[in-house]
Scaffold this motif. Structure first.
Motif, PDB file in Angstrom:
ATOM      1  N   TYR A  40      34.123 -22.420 -33.878  1.00  0.00           N
ATOM      2  CA  TYR A  40      33.983 -23.668 -33.135  1.00  0.00           C
ATOM      3  C   TYR A  40      34.780 -24.777 -33.812  1.00  0.00           C
ATOM      4  CZ  TYR A  40      30.318 -24.146 -36.681  1.00  0.00           C
ATOM      5  OH  TYR A  40      29.614 -24.164 -37.857  1.00  0.00           O
ATOM      6  N   PRO A  41      35.062 -25.857 -33.056  1.00  0.00           N
ATOM      7  CA  PRO A  41      35.876 -26.948 -33.615  1.00  0.00           C
ATOM      8  C   PRO A  41      35.067 -27.847 -34.540  1.00  0.00           C
ATOM      9  CG  PRO A  41      35.328 -27.415 -31.328  1.00  0.00           C
ATOM     10  CD  PRO A  41      34.801 -26.056 -31.631  1.00  0.00           C
ATOM     11  N   VAL A  42      35.727 -28.296 -35.610  1.00  0.00           N
ATOM     12  CA  VAL A  42      35.136 -29.256 -36.545  1.00  0.00           C
ATOM     13  C   VAL A  42      36.207 -30.282 -36.912  1.00  0.00           C
ATOM     14  CG1 VAL A  42      33.497 -27.602 -37.526  1.00  0.00           C
ATOM     15  CG2 VAL A  42      35.718 -27.890 -38.594  1.00  0.00           C
ATOM     16  N   ARG A  49      40.075 -28.846 -37.276  1.00  0.00           N
ATOM     17  CA  ARG A  49      40.166 -27.425 -37.627  1.00  0.00           C
ATOM     18  C   ARG A  49      39.244 -26.607 -36.730  1.00  0.00           C
ATOM     19  NH1 ARG A  49      44.042 -29.048 -39.827  1.00  0.00           N
ATOM     20  NH2 ARG A  49      44.628 -28.863 -41.997  1.00  0.00           N
ATOM     21  N   MET A  50      39.519 -25.327 -36.669  1.00  0.00           N
ATOM     22  CA  MET A  50      38.631 -24.377 -35.995  1.00  0.00           C
ATOM     23  C   MET A  50      37.933 -23.584 -37.099  1.00  0.00           C
ATOM     24  SD  MET A  50      38.920 -24.993 -32.822  1.00  0.00           S
ATOM     25  CE  MET A  50      38.053 -23.616 -32.093  1.00  0.00           C
ATOM     26  N   ALA A  51      36.620 -23.723 -37.161  1.00  0.00           N
ATOM     27  CA  ALA A  51      35.835 -23.074 -38.211  1.00  0.00           C
ATOM     28  C   ALA A  51      35.258 -21.772 -37.695  1.00  0.00           C
ATOM     29  CB  ALA A  51      34.705 -23.990 -38.660  1.00  0.00           C
ATOM     30  N   THR A  52      35.312 -20.744 -38.538  1.00  0.00           N
ATOM     31  CA  THR A  52      34.621 -19.489 -38.274  1.00  0.00           C
ATOM     32  C   THR A  52      33.568 -19.396 -39.366  1.00  0.00           C
ATOM     33  OG1 THR A  52      36.641 -18.522 -37.395  1.00  0.00           O
ATOM     34  CG2 THR A  52      34.871 -16.998 -37.978  1.00  0.00           C
ATOM     35  N   LYS A  53      32.290 -19.552 -38.955  1.00  0.00           N
ATOM     36  CA  LYS A  53      31.220 -19.674 -39.940  1.00  0.00           C
ATOM     37  C   LYS A  53      30.029 -18.787 -39.579  1.00  0.00           C
ATOM     38  CE  LYS A  53      30.354 -23.829 -41.555  1.00  0.00           C
ATOM     39  NZ  LYS A  53      30.046 -25.268 -41.651  1.00  0.00           N
ATOM     40  N   ARG A  65      43.992 -24.097 -38.395  1.00  0.00           N
ATOM     41  CA  ARG A  65      44.504 -25.184 -37.555  1.00  0.00           C
ATOM     42  C   ARG A  65      44.344 -24.774 -36.101  1.00  0.00           C
ATOM     43  NH1 ARG A  65      49.332 -28.724 -39.613  1.00  0.00           N
ATOM     44  NH2 ARG A  65      48.967 -29.414 -37.510  1.00  0.00           N
ATOM     45  N   PRO A  66      43.912 -25.692 -35.240  1.00  0.00           N
ATOM     46  CA  PRO A  66      43.721 -25.338 -33.833  1.00  0.00           C
ATOM     47  C   PRO A  66      45.050 -25.075 -33.124  1.00  0.00           C
ATOM     48  CG  PRO A  66      43.281 -27.664 -34.191  1.00  0.00           C
ATOM     49  CD  PRO A  66      43.531 -27.065 -35.536  1.00  0.00           C
ATOM     50  N   THR A  67      44.998 -24.180 -32.164  1.00  0.00           N
ATOM     51  CA  THR A  67      46.163 -23.894 -31.326  1.00  0.00           C
ATOM     52  C   THR A  67      46.018 -24.685 -30.028  1.00  0.00           C
ATOM     53  OG1 THR A  67      45.087 -22.019 -30.256  1.00  0.00           O
ATOM     54  CG2 THR A  67      46.332 -21.563 -32.277  1.00  0.00           C
ATOM     55  N   ASP A  68      47.023 -24.664 -29.190  1.00  0.00           N
ATOM     56  CA  ASP A  68      46.938 -25.361 -27.900  1.00  0.00           C
ATOM     57  C   ASP A  68      45.805 -24.798 -27.043  1.00  0.00           C
ATOM     58  OD1 ASP A  68      48.933 -27.176 -28.375  1.00  0.00           O
ATOM     59  OD2 ASP A  68      50.506 -25.957 -27.449  1.00  0.00           O
ATOM     60  N   GLU A  69      45.547 -23.494 -27.145  1.00  0.00           N
ATOM     61  CA  GLU A  69      44.491 -22.866 -26.356  1.00  0.00           C
ATOM     62  C   GLU A  69      43.101 -23.362 -26.769  1.00  0.00           C
ATOM     63  OE1 GLU A  69      46.904 -20.887 -27.948  1.00  0.00           O
ATOM     64  OE2 GLU A  69      48.098 -20.923 -26.111  1.00  0.00           O
ATOM     65  N   ASP A  70      42.955 -23.794 -28.023  1.00  0.00           N
ATOM     66  CA  ASP A  70      41.663 -24.299 -28.496  1.00  0.00           C
ATOM     67  C   ASP A  70      41.327 -25.669 -27.901  1.00  0.00           C
ATOM     68  OD1 ASP A  70      41.102 -22.110 -30.186  1.00  0.00           O
ATOM     69  OD2 ASP A  70      42.399 -22.953 -31.731  1.00  0.00           O
ATOM     70  N   ASN A  71      42.351 -26.426 -27.478  1.00  0.00           N
ATOM     71  CA  ASN A  71      42.165 -27.764 -26.920  1.00  0.00           C
ATOM     72  C   ASN A  71      41.329 -28.641 -27.853  1.00  0.00           C
ATOM     73  OD1 ASN A  71      42.674 -29.730 -25.016  1.00  0.00           O
ATOM     74  ND2 ASN A  71      40.798 -29.321 -23.891  1.00  0.00           N
ATOM     75  N   TRP A  72      41.639 -28.590 -29.119  1.00  0.00           N
ATOM     76  CA  TRP A  72      40.948 -29.405 -30.114  1.00  0.00           C
ATOM     77  C   TRP A  72      41.981 -30.040 -31.018  1.00  0.00           C
ATOM     78  CZ3 TRP A  72      36.715 -31.841 -30.960  1.00  0.00           C
ATOM     79  CH2 TRP A  72      36.375 -32.247 -32.245  1.00  0.00           C
ATOM     80  N   PRO A  73      41.959 -31.292 -31.297  1.00  0.00           N
ATOM     81  CA  PRO A  73      40.999 -32.273 -30.791  1.00  0.00           C
ATOM     82  C   PRO A  73      41.308 -32.628 -29.347  1.00  0.00           C
ATOM     83  CG  PRO A  73      42.650 -33.374 -32.112  1.00  0.00           C
ATOM     84  CD  PRO A  73      42.932 -31.898 -32.205  1.00  0.00           C
ATOM     85  N   PRO A  74      40.315 -33.187 -28.650  1.00  0.00           N
ATOM     86  CA  PRO A  74      40.545 -33.519 -27.246  1.00  0.00           C
ATOM     87  C   PRO A  74      41.666 -34.542 -27.080  1.00  0.00           C
ATOM     88  CG  PRO A  74      38.273 -34.010 -27.878  1.00  0.00           C
ATOM     89  CD  PRO A  74      38.962 -33.461 -29.079  1.00  0.00           C
ATOM     90  N   PHE A  75      41.847 -35.418 -28.069  1.00  0.00           N
ATOM     91  CA  PHE A  75      42.958 -36.358 -28.064  1.00  0.00           C
ATOM     92  C   PHE A  75      43.835 -36.017 -29.254  1.00  0.00           C
ATOM     93  CE2 PHE A  75      45.241 -40.192 -27.350  1.00  0.00           C
ATOM     94  CZ  PHE A  75      45.659 -40.583 -28.594  1.00  0.00           C
ATOM     95  N   ARG A  76      45.049 -35.626 -29.004  1.00  0.00           N
ATOM     96  CA  ARG A  76      45.946 -35.232 -30.093  1.00  0.00           C
ATOM     97  C   ARG A  76      47.191 -36.106 -30.061  1.00  0.00           C
ATOM     98  NH1 ARG A  76      47.617 -29.061 -31.001  1.00  0.00           N
ATOM     99  NH2 ARG A  76      45.391 -28.958 -31.344  1.00  0.00           N
TER     100      ARG A  76
END
Length: 104
Positions: A40-42, A49-53, A65-76
């Motif tokens: 999930y995004p943090v 970042r995208m955390a796997t926890k 680091r988030p990819t475009d598919e993750d859409n995180w952060p919502p404002f980039r």
């Protein structure tokens, strides 16, 4: 996705906002042995970042680091993927060397 897509999102209609914790199948926590792993995004001091926890002991398995598919952060920022300037790289390298010296 176009570069301006992140700038034109409508106002949320929900009273509370939340992030979806996506289960990660076939993964076990090396710390506690639980199979309850989620991605999930943090937002942290390194930026979005995208955390796997592990959801049981909160052990961090990955911080990507988030990819475009993750859409995180919502404002980039439009400059998010630009390479750092020489001054920024020098400061970052000096900080990493200092942190490495502390860890020894």
């Amino acid at each position: 996705m176009a570069w301006n897509h992140r700038y034109t999102q409508p106002r949320p209609t929900q009273e509370r906002l939340y992030v979806e914790r996506v289960p990660v199948p076939d993964t076990t926590c090396p710390s506690c042995g639980s199979s309850d792993i989620a991605r999930y995004p943090v937002a942290n001091h390194f930026g979005p970042r995208m955390a796997t926890k592990c959801q049981k002991c909160l052990h961090i398995l990955a911080m990507d680091r988030p990819t475009d598919e993750d859409n995180w952060p919502p404002f980039r920022s439009v400059t998010y993927d630009w390479k750092a300037s020489p001054g920024e790289r020098a400061a970052r390298d000096a900080l990493l060397r200092e942190l490495a010296a502390i860890d020894r």
